[in-house]
Design an enzyme around this catalytic site. Sequence first.
Site, PDB file in Angstrom:
ATOM      1  N   ASP A 461       0.820  -1.214   0.000  1.00  0.00           N
ATOM      2  CA  ASP A 461       0.000   0.000   0.000  1.00  0.00           C
ATOM      3  C   ASP A 461       0.858   1.270   0.000  1.00  0.00           C
ATOM      4  O   ASP A 461       0.393   2.333  -0.379  1.00  0.00           O
ATOM      5  CB  ASP A 461      -0.921   0.007   1.215  1.00  0.00           C
ATOM      6  CG  ASP A 461      -1.913  -1.151   1.195  1.00  0.00           C
ATOM      7  OD1 ASP A 461      -1.593  -2.192   0.585  1.00  0.00           O
ATOM      8  OD2 ASP A 461      -2.991  -1.019   1.791  1.00  0.00           O
ATOM      9  N   GLU A 538      -5.921  -4.838  -6.253  1.00  0.00           N
ATOM     10  CA  GLU A 538      -6.789  -5.555  -5.320  1.00  0.00           C
ATOM     11  C   GLU A 538      -8.152  -4.894  -5.362  1.00  0.00           C
ATOM     12  O   GLU A 538      -8.319  -3.785  -4.892  1.00  0.00           O
ATOM     13  CB  GLU A 538      -6.221  -5.596  -3.891  1.00  0.00           C
ATOM     14  CG  GLU A 538      -5.673  -4.328  -3.332  1.00  0.00           C
ATOM     15  CD  GLU A 538      -4.939  -4.547  -1.993  1.00  0.00           C
ATOM     16  OE1 GLU A 538      -5.427  -4.063  -0.958  1.00  0.00           O
ATOM     17  OE2 GLU A 538      -3.871  -5.201  -2.004  1.00  0.00           O
TER      18      GLU A 538
END
Length: 889
Positions: A461, A538
């Site tokens: 991330d 994702e």
Amino acid sequence: MTRQKLAVWVAGLIASIAGADARSCSLVSTPGQVGVIPTWDIQSTSRVTTDPLALAKPGVDTSSWHHPNVSRCTLMACLLASPDFKQTDTDLFYSNSLEHFDVDQFRVPWLYRNEFALKPTPGQHYFLQTNGITSKADVFLNGKKVADKVLQSGAYGGHSYEITNIVNRTNALVFKVYPTDYFQDFGVGFVDWNPKPPDNGTGVWRDVTIKQTGPVALGPLRVTTTFNKPVGQGSAVVTLKATVQNLENRVVTVAADGVVGSTKLTKSVTLQPLATGVVALQTTIDNPDLWWPARWGSQTLYDAQLSVSVNGTVSDKTEKKFGIRQVTHQINAYNDSIFSVNGRAFQVLGAGYSSDIFLRWDTAKFTTQMQYVLDMGMNTVRLEGKLEHPEFYDITDRLGVMVMPGWECCDKWEAWPYNDNIDQPAVWSDADYATANASIYHEAATLQTHPSVLMYFVGSDFWPDDRAAAIYVGALKALDWQLPIIPYAARKDGYPAIVGPPSMKMDGPYDWVPPNYWWDVTPPSTDRLGAAFGFGSELGAGVGTPELSSLSKFLSVSDLASLWKQPNATLWHMSAPDSSFATREIYNLGLYGRYGAPRSLDDYLLKSQMADYEATRAQYEAYSALWSAPDRPATGLIYWMLDSAWPNLHWGLFDYYLHAAGAYFGTKVGGRTEHVAYDYVSRAVWLINHSLDRAGARTIDWEVLGLDGRSVAKGSAKATTEPNSSKSVVDLSKAFGSSSNSSVVFLKLVLADDKGAVLSRNVYWLAPTVDALDWADSSWYHTPVSKFADLSGLDKLAAAAVKTTVSTKSGGGGLKVVLDNGASSVPAFFVRVNLVDGGGEDINPVFWSDNYVTLWPGETLELEASYAGKGAKVQVSGKNVAKVEVAVP
Ligand SMILES: *[C@@H]1O[C@H](CO)[C@@H](O)[C@H](O)[C@H]1NC(C)=O
Ligand SMILES: *[C@@H]1O[C@H](CO)[C@@H](O)[C@H](O)[C@H]1NC(C)=O
Ligand SMILES: *[C@@H]1O[C@H](CO)[C@@H](O)[C@H](O)[C@H]1NC(C)=O
Ligand SMILES: *[C@@H]1O[C@H](CO)[C@@H](O)[C@H](O)[C@H]1NC(C)=O
Ligand SMILES: *[C@@H]1O[C@H](CO)[C@@H](O)[C@H](O)[C@H]1NC(C)=O
Ligand SMILES: *[C@@H]1O[C@H](CO)[C@@H](O)[C@H](O)[C@H]1NC(C)=O
Ligand SMILES: *[C@@H]1O[C@H](CO)[C@@H](O)[C@H](O)[C@H]1NC(C)=O
Ligand SMILES: *[C@@H]1O[C@H](CO)[C@@H](O)[C@H](O)[C@H]1NC(C)=O
Ligand SMILES: *[C@@H]1O[C@H](CO)[C@@H](O)[C@H](O)[C@H]1NC(C)=O
């Protein structure tokens, strides 16, 4: 003695006898041999007063410890594998049992101990090899400390310790493992995916090995391939490479012998006392058999062997399989990743992999999971952390599934000052950078030779800071990494210059969105978050509801009741209780709003399967169709997620027990190699072609039926596909809708080749209007709907009489199920078939050619199933089809 105690005593006795066996037979005896410590005795330090140095001496009585008969296990996995531990995972997974498990026992260090035999020989060297211990460990052997927890740190921190001076005929090895705090330590965490395992994954979760060598030792084998011409058009230059270390204090001349396929290579290297060098052996393979992703060709693997000899005696040796393939990566004009494999642009259609909650490895289960990936038409799995054992990559190499490995988010791995997802990032110390270095060296060495690996993510991330990025890139380059290195899987306002800019999006969704979400791409597409453009690392509607047969294994009667009666309840089998995904509120809002309030658990579950099917099909179809969109191609998608760490209620394309339901078959339809798909927004029909070689004219037939079974509109079109692209072939925007404004319709699309063979058959259920998305109110996990599509008319569908015939396939291992809707005037909607054994339990896994199908009045469909085991009955039921069971003949 009670019976229980007797059982424990007998188990302990058997374990100590097994230990005696291991002690008497030398673990390794020839140079180059590697032996795995086969089992452990484990105990909490709160129950052992002896100092670990003293425990690391032969002959200590550990009969009162736990005796997991496995070579690698986290503390929880060890306990579950110990004969004296009374609970099974079925107990722990039931309802909220895990919530009450004693976590505090894991707040102190635990001990792993075993003894092993060697025949130490003069001139021979011995190494103790770890492959990562969570969170960290002090290492003791034969009364000496081999390493402390500062060095032996991190789940992936593999080290090789020379133990030549302390080995003996009988050896006692002890690891004192320290608790794991995901924010302080380099563990394997699940973030918000599921509740934390009580031990946070602490322990010797990977094999520990002993290696014997002569005077020189080899490092891990690397294999590089370069191409003189475009790949596939000429030869490949293959190089075998490894570090070679002189372990003795004198000059040594080393003969290096390599084998690639049937070609023998040799070279001589001279090393100064105690020096380390590199040996490289090269050969050229003309017209090599390339390794391809499954859908595009075969998975040819070559054998590579390397050995080093001194004075004619082998000193060390290593071997691996490798594949010849090339991966390249470009960032296109929209700053999105595009991968190519063997020169062919490769659209990633994948899903996120999860390890087991206790990090247990099961080769058979994993093989099925990867077969499911291919059966669903996907080509890739992403590993956000969860870098498994070498067996993982052996299987993906063999099956042709690409892998996108990399570090995990949201904990110590990304504890950067600029990471606003972690409250108080524990700033990395020098020792932490060293752990990161050991981790990347170890993982890169494991991955380097595997053709199924597509790239490496050095961040998830967030991007790593410059110092960490330099360590990661330095290690990958030092190990001859030839694949793309991606800075992180999201796009934020920073990146390490040494890696380059980000090229993927991580903008959600993670929770339910309607099917038109994926098609709602309005150029410039940047305000549309997850919709089908660019590379989504994702994303998904979060669906994956298990069927009742699976739910009953882990939900209590009251859990099942609240599942459908309390749409906003916090459910222990959703994501972690403190996460944004602890309830099914967003999902249920859509389900109730679109399909109408469920009238029973069965009704709720069937509607859930419809919603799940619609969600995954639309996502895979939109990404497939928009792969060649001129405005912003949809270059890749990773569905969140493939599988779950434990039995859960969402985020999976099949459930923990490997049962495949709506989400699976929606994906399987959407992922077909050649396919026709309906665009919910433009109302176009898209022709999709993922193949490299299928050619010929194509026909697309379409028909719209009302709920009463009457034809509303129909037509046919001819088309030829073009290489590497999809195109819109039929415009349905005027074909239906306005005249049947008030009701649900069914749309059937059939793609056939020039001989009339059906390549894809695809049925939709469509409301008069699509769901109205409120894009402006999007969050990182979903985009709300301001007005739901009205599918409640489906509840009023008249019953269809489907006749089912079951026969066994000649040769065995499979079934043919014929569904015949010949006697009905209405469609048989959403008919599911399920294979059970004589006791009525699901057979898992089953590979169904298709499932959750809708039949036109008068239509017959033939489904095939392949499976192992003994199927007794096929259960058939549907939205307007009464449940029947048909015996397997
Ligand atoms: C331990 O596992 C091995 C290999 O699976 C098996 O052969 C052996 O019988 C087991 N020992 C005990 C005590 O269960
Ligand atoms: C090896 O074991 C023997 C007993 O079997 C012991 O006498 C000797 O001291 C040990 N050697 C070392 C280096 O520990
Ligand atoms: C597990 O890690 C969390 C931090 O993510 C920490 O709060 C918790 O105490 C740890 N549990 C154990 C048993 O160490
Ligand atoms: C190899 O043999 C030579 C002479 O035959 C000897 O001097 C040397 O020590 C040997 N090297 C090793 C590593 O055994
Ligand atoms: C791509 O990224 C670069 C910076 O790396 C930026 O200057 C450029 O505007 C971006 N292009 C698009 C289309 O967003
Ligand atoms: C990383 O590890 C390698 C291999 O052990 C070592 O050679 C190198 O010096 C280390 N680099 C850093 C920055 O720690
Ligand atoms: C569940 O939450 C939604 C808002 O998300 C609300 O409209 C609804 O009334 C709630 N249902 C129940 C049964 O509490
Ligand atoms: C294939 O399609 C992709 C995505 O649309 C595009 O970037 C790529 O250049 C195409 N490749 C070829 C060989 O046409
Ligand atoms: C599908 O695309 C490939 C190239 O990507 C092409 O070779 C093949 O002919 C196409 N198939 C059809 C049916 O057009």
